[in-house]
Design a protein around this motif. Sequence first.
Motif, PDB file in Angstrom:
ATOM      1  N   LEU A   6       0.819  -1.210   0.000  1.00 41.64           N
ATOM      2  CA  LEU A   6       0.000   0.000   0.000  1.00 41.64           C
ATOM      3  C   LEU A   6       0.853   1.261   0.000  1.00 41.64           C
ATOM      4  O   LEU A   6       0.527   2.245  -0.674  1.00 41.64           O
ATOM      5  N   ASP A   7       1.966   1.247   0.753  1.00 41.60           N
ATOM      6  CA  ASP A   7       2.871   2.395   0.760  1.00 41.60           C
ATOM      7  C   ASP A   7       3.499   2.612  -0.618  1.00 41.60           C
ATOM      8  O   ASP A   7       3.623   3.742  -1.081  1.00 41.60           O
ATOM      9  N   LYS A   8       3.865   1.523  -1.264  1.00 34.90           N
ATOM     10  CA  LYS A   8       4.442   1.617  -2.595  1.00 34.90           C
ATOM     11  C   LYS A   8       3.413   2.142  -3.594  1.00 34.90           C
ATOM     12  O   LYS A   8       3.719   2.984  -4.436  1.00 34.90           O
ATOM     13  N   LEU A   9       2.179   1.677  -3.480  1.00 34.89           N
ATOM     14  CA  LEU A   9       1.102   2.141  -4.352  1.00 34.89           C
ATOM     15  C   LEU A   9       0.820   3.618  -4.124  1.00 34.89           C
ATOM     16  O   LEU A   9       0.626   4.379  -5.069  1.00 34.89           O
ATOM     17  N   MET A  15       3.742  10.180  -7.234  1.00 35.42           N
ATOM     18  CA  MET A  15       4.676  10.482  -8.324  1.00 35.42           C
ATOM     19  C   MET A  15       3.932  10.676  -9.640  1.00 35.42           C
ATOM     20  O   MET A  15       4.279  11.554 -10.433  1.00 35.42           O
ATOM     21  N   SER A  16       2.902   9.885  -9.870  1.00 35.84           N
ATOM     22  CA  SER A  16       2.089  10.045 -11.083  1.00 35.84           C
ATOM     23  C   SER A  16       1.383  11.396 -11.085  1.00 35.84           C
ATOM     24  O   SER A  16       1.309  12.060 -12.118  1.00 35.84           O
ATOM     25  N   LEU A  23       3.207  17.901 -16.629  1.00 34.38           N
ATOM     26  CA  LEU A  23       2.785  17.811 -18.018  1.00 34.38           C
ATOM     27  C   LEU A  23       1.696  18.833 -18.326  1.00 34.38           C
ATOM     28  O   LEU A  23       1.706  19.472 -19.380  1.00 34.38           O
ATOM     29  N   GLY A  24       0.761  19.013 -17.402  1.00 31.48           N
ATOM     30  CA  GLY A  24      -0.283  20.011 -17.582  1.00 31.48           C
ATOM     31  C   GLY A  24       0.282  21.422 -17.652  1.00 31.48           C
ATOM     32  O   GLY A  24      -0.158  22.239 -18.465  1.00 31.48           O
ATOM     33  N   ALA A  25       1.276  21.721 -16.819  1.00 31.86           N
ATOM     34  CA  ALA A  25       1.907  23.046 -16.858  1.00 31.86           C
ATOM     35  C   ALA A  25       2.643  23.255 -18.174  1.00 31.86           C
ATOM     36  O   ALA A  25       2.592  24.354 -18.747  1.00 31.86           O
ATOM     37  N   LEU A  46       3.748   6.528 -22.964  1.00 37.79           N
ATOM     38  CA  LEU A  46       2.740   5.654 -22.363  1.00 37.79           C
ATOM     39  C   LEU A  46       2.867   4.220 -22.853  1.00 37.79           C
ATOM     40  O   LEU A  46       2.681   3.278 -22.080  1.00 37.79           O
ATOM     41  N   VAL A  47       3.186   4.039 -24.119  1.00 37.86           N
ATOM     42  CA  VAL A  47       3.365   2.680 -24.652  1.00 37.86           C
ATOM     43  C   VAL A  47       4.554   1.994 -23.978  1.00 37.86           C
ATOM     44  O   VAL A  47       4.457   0.838 -23.546  1.00 37.86           O
ATOM     45  N   VAL A  48       5.661   2.710 -23.843  1.00 36.41           N
ATOM     46  CA  VAL A  48       6.855   2.123 -23.222  1.00 36.41           C
ATOM     47  C   VAL A  48       6.598   1.808 -21.750  1.00 36.41           C
ATOM     48  O   VAL A  48       6.946   0.718 -21.265  1.00 36.41           O
ATOM     49  N   VAL A  49       5.964   2.742 -21.034  1.00 33.20           N
ATOM     50  CA  VAL A  49       5.679   2.513 -19.617  1.00 33.20           C
ATOM     51  C   VAL A  49       4.730   1.339 -19.437  1.00 33.20           C
ATOM     52  O   VAL A  49       4.906   0.513 -18.531  1.00 33.20           O
TER      53      VAL A  49
END
Length: 70
Positions: A6-9, A15-16, A23-25, A46-49
Amino acid sequence: MLFESLDKLKRNSIMSAILLMTLGAIILICPQAYVGMLALVAGYTLVVVSIVMILNFLSGNKSLMEYMKF
């Protein structure tokens, strides 16, 4: 084990969120001529990730938390 997952999630979610705010800025600051190229770069990213996430899921342990995250 569950709390670590849960901490990792939670850390990944934060981070996301930071990445999406950045990206919005960039989209707000960037002139309209560069938006097409930015969308292309974001699409490839997005494809690579997604490929990396799928490979990580397939090679990792198959716990319930991993299925929910996937």
